[in-house]
Scaffold this active site. Structure first.
Site, short mmCIF file in Angstrom:
data_model
loop_
_atom_site.label_atom_id
_atom_site.label_comp_id
_atom_site.label_asym_id
_atom_site.label_seq_id
_atom_site.Cartn_x
_atom_site.Cartn_y
_atom_site.Cartn_z
N GLY A 273 0.85 -1.20 0.00
CA GLY A 273 0.00 0.00 0.00
C GLY A 273 0.87 1.24 0.00
O GLY A 273 2.10 1.15 0.16
N LEU A 274 0.24 2.39 -0.16
CA LEU A 274 1.00 3.64 -0.27
C LEU A 274 1.68 4.00 1.06
O LEU A 274 1.31 3.50 2.12
CB LEU A 274 0.05 4.77 -0.69
CG LEU A 274 -0.59 4.62 -2.08
CD1 LEU A 274 -1.60 5.75 -2.34
CD2 LEU A 274 0.48 4.61 -3.18
N SER A 275 2.64 4.88 0.96
CA SER A 275 3.35 5.35 2.14
C SER A 275 2.36 6.00 3.11
O SER A 275 1.51 6.79 2.70
CB SER A 275 4.41 6.37 1.71
OG SER A 275 5.01 6.95 2.84
N GLY A 276 2.46 5.67 4.35
CA GLY A 276 1.59 6.28 5.37
C GLY A 276 0.22 5.62 5.49
O GLY A 276 -0.61 6.05 6.30
N ALA A 277 -0.03 4.57 4.71
CA ALA A 277 -1.36 3.94 4.74
C ALA A 277 -1.59 3.14 6.03
O ALA A 277 -2.74 2.89 6.40
CB ALA A 277 -1.54 3.03 3.53
N GLY A 278 -0.52 2.74 6.70
CA GLY A 278 -0.69 2.00 7.97
C GLY A 278 -0.10 0.60 7.95
O GLY A 278 -0.41 -0.21 8.82
N LYS A 279 0.75 0.32 7.00
CA LYS A 279 1.32 -1.03 6.87
C LYS A 279 2.12 -1.43 8.12
O LYS A 279 1.93 -2.53 8.67
CB LYS A 279 2.24 -1.11 5.63
CG LYS A 279 1.55 -0.83 4.31
CD LYS A 279 2.49 -0.96 3.12
CE LYS A 279 3.60 0.09 3.11
NZ LYS A 279 3.13 1.48 2.98
N SER B 113 5.92 -1.84 -2.03
CA SER B 113 5.91 -2.83 -3.12
C SER B 113 4.88 -2.49 -4.20
O SER B 113 3.86 -3.18 -4.33
CB SER B 113 5.70 -4.25 -2.55
OG SER B 113 4.68 -4.30 -1.58
#
Lengths: 201, 453
Positions: free
Chosen positions: A12-18, A86
């Site tokens: 997922g995008l940067s900052g999404a909470g991964k 990714s």
């Protein structure tokens, strides 16, 4: 007790909470006595992938390296949790094929929300043109077509998303039974009543 | 050489062990019953053998004590720390069962050694784990159909009218109803026990009488105060227990060792002490909802919370769901709470509630220590620390629950053998002795120790 290894891959995008979700899932799995290792994209880039940039080629190399470590861990019955943007579908699918026991979690969050949140201050810089090759702003992101789990971090609490992931892991038979799995709700009520009558609850 | 001397020759003949568990029956009570002539059969057994006082475990509850008995280990090795527990990452509350037990049991070790076992009603054997023989699980089983290994036996037990447990709610309704049910469940259990003793092949037979504990919880005070109505009925049950012991002693052959043990003692309850109420009064415990049901409802402002009985957990960052105390402040908070607990007094009598407040590493050692409470309170006899979250007061005593467990008054009776241990044994010491008696190998990682070395 031995459990089987598998990889949970957060994309997922940067900052999404991964990373947040990866750490929460890690806690839950450890609480079940499982062996867990988290490979966080930001951390990996400081050691395993130090020196790599953000071209497609470098990004692919980074993901292959993380995927390789996940494969080793998985085959040794460890749960590997990768949390990396990714962005490219083909390379994620390649890693999936390599590993086998693979659970892809797409951490979906609209760009507007991420720009608004901008925890690391990176979106502001990317939108101002100070960062190039920034995924979602001036670099592509290809969402998974068939992820095992999709979580929506803009409208789900961390707890809800973690529950969703845990449910899928259970469904896929990756989890050793948890204490709370011993009883159905009705049975738990019967036993709790007995314990309550003796003052233990 | 283990707990027992070899007054009986350890011949090449197959040796069997019969264990009668009498839950919560104190050593001092057994002595009194023998002295008063109320348990003549047991007196005879003790006269020809040994009666020993044993220590229980902390916290002193049957689930932890019998787990230590059946594994020969301390809780940080078997993983059972109470009747309820919580998963810190989610704060979900659950009931630890045999599935949470991370260590092989006596009957599993004996099974692996080719011995045949029959195990009835020992706490924390639900869900039943396979054995070479029969296992009927305890009151943690929601129904009999699921309590039995092999499952096919459940129907037979049902046809015998076997009951898993007394309904303890009856004790809140009336002492008469409880007494009737205790007697009925006991009779049914004993009937099933004798049928299985005769009908099955066995090397190790374990029948656990839970009814003593149930009776003591609801009628111990009436017994101690010699209540004109209930004391005689209490002693009538004790007489029935004694007759069972007499019958066992009569039936068991020379090649079988009869052991009788309890897991803790009992005393009259002076007051229940609501540890969570105290923590809340100190400002260390806050709930996220107005009517909390369990510790799952604590708020992120919480410093510490307690689960039954007297187990205190720090709401630790990185461990609990919304941990508040940073690891660097963990020790400071533990010390502060320990000092606070030790200073607590009963507002009515001025008596202290707790004789000790132990850090977990003082009493537990092993790979599962991280699951243990951070502080374990050790009460003075009479004060029973409870884990309730919804009591609006520090202490209470109701008419129903009038007995509580004690730590240093468990009992072990060994028929036909004289034992004189150099130190006070604890419940985990019995298991290695049974292995020795039966000629089964000690697995090597037990905490229970030979008492004669």
């Amino acid at each position: 007790m031995e459990h089987k290894g598998f990889t949970i891959w957060f994309t997922g995008l940067s900052g999404a909470g991964k990373t947040t979700l990866a750490r929460e899932v890690e806690k839950r799995l450890r609480a079940r006595g499982m062996k867990v290792e988290v490979l966080d994209g930001d951390v990996v880039r400081q050691n395993l992938s130090k020196g790599l940039g953000f071209s497609k080629e470098d990004r692919d190399t980074n993901i292959r390296r993380i995927g390789f470590v996940c494969k080793l861990l998985t085959r040794n019955n460890v749960v590997a949790i990768a949390a990396a943007i990714s962005p490219y579908r083909d390379i994620r699918d390649e890693v999936r094929r390599e590993i086998g026991n693979f659970v892809e979690v797409y951490v979906d969050c609209p760009l507007e929300v991420l720009v608004e949140r901008d925890v690391k201050g990176l979106y502001k810089k990317a939108l101002a043109g100070e960062i190039t090759n920034f995924t979602g702003v001036n670099d592509p992101y290809e969402p998974p077509l068939n992820p095992e789990v999709v979580v929506h971090s803009d409208r789900e609490s961390v707890e809800e998303s973690v529950e969703k992931i845990m449910r899928k892991l259970k469904e896929l038979d990756y989890l050793p039974p948890a204490p709370e799995d011993v009883y159905s709700e009705e049975e738990a009520e019967v036993v709790e009543e007995r314990l309550r009558s003796l003052g233990y609850i | 050489m283990g707990l027992f001397d070899r007054k009986k020759p350890a011949s090449t003949a197959r040796r069997r062990v019969f264990m009668l568990g009498i839950d919560g029956t104190p050593y001092t009570f057994i002595q009194r019953m023998i002295n008063e002539g109320r348990m003549p059969h047991l007196a005879k057994v003790v006269a020809g053998g040994t009666l020993l006082r044993m220590n229980s475990v902390h916290p002193t509850v049957s689930s932890v004590a019998w787990s230590s008995f059946m594994t020969g280990k301390n809780p940080a090795k078997h993983g059972i720390f109470g009747f309820v527990d919580r998963e810190p990452a989610s704060m979900k509350v659950f009931i630890p069962t045999s599935q949470a037990m991370k260590s092989p049991t006596l009957w599993e070790i004996l099974s692996a050694a080719g011995k045949r076992v029959v195990v009835i009603n020992v706490p924390v054997t639900y869900p039943p784990r396979p054995v070479n023989g029969i296992l009927i699980a305890d009151f943690l089983a929601p129904k009999l159909e699921k309590a039995v290994y092999p499952p096919a036996l459940a129907g037979t037990l049902q046809s015998w009218g076997y009951r898993i447990d007394t309904d303890p709610w009856l004790g809140h309704e009336s002492k008469d109803k409880l007494l009737a049910d205790v007697n009925l469940v006991f009779d049914r259990r004993v009937e099933a026990m004798f049928r299985l003793m005769q009908g099955e092949e066995w090397d190790y037979f374990h029948c656990h009488i839970m009814e003593t504990d149930r009776l003591f919880h609801f009628l111990w005070e009436e017994m101690e105060t010699n209540d004109p109505v209930y004391a005689p009925r209490f002693f009538a049950f004790i007489q029935k227990l004694d007759e069972l012991i007499g019958e066992l002693a009569r039936r068991l052959d020379e090649g079988t060792d009869l052991l009788i043990m309890s897991d803790h003692g009992f005393c009259t309850l002076e007051k229940e002490v609501y540890v969570n109420h105290w923590l809340a009064e100190e400002g260390w415990l806050k709930f996220a909802v107005p009517a909390p049901k369990s510790v799952a409802d604590i708020s992120e402002e919480t410093i510490a919370y307690s689960m039954d009985p007297g187990r205190i957990f720090i709401n630790l960052q990185g461990r609990e769901r919304e941990g508040r105390v940073p690891p660097a402040e963990y020790e400071r908070w533990r010390e502060r709470i320990i000092q606070g607990a030790l200073a607590l007094r009963d507002p009515d009598s001025g008596k202290p509630f707790f004789r000790a407040a132990l850090r977990r590493e003082e009493i537990y050692h092993g790979p599962l220590i991280q699951q243990a409470a951070d502080i374990i309170l050790v009460p003075y006899d009479g004060f029973d620390p409870k884990g309730s979250v919804n009591k609006g007061q520090l202490t209470y005593k109701g008419p129903a629950l009038v007995g509580m467990h004690t730590y240093d008054d468990a009992a072990l009776v060994v028929a036909g053998r004289r034992i004189a241990p150099a130190r006070t044994p604890w419940v985990a010491d019995v298991m290695p002795a049974i292995l020795e008696l039966m000629g089964a190998a000690d697995p090597g990682d037990l905490d229970g120790l030979s008492l004669l070395d």
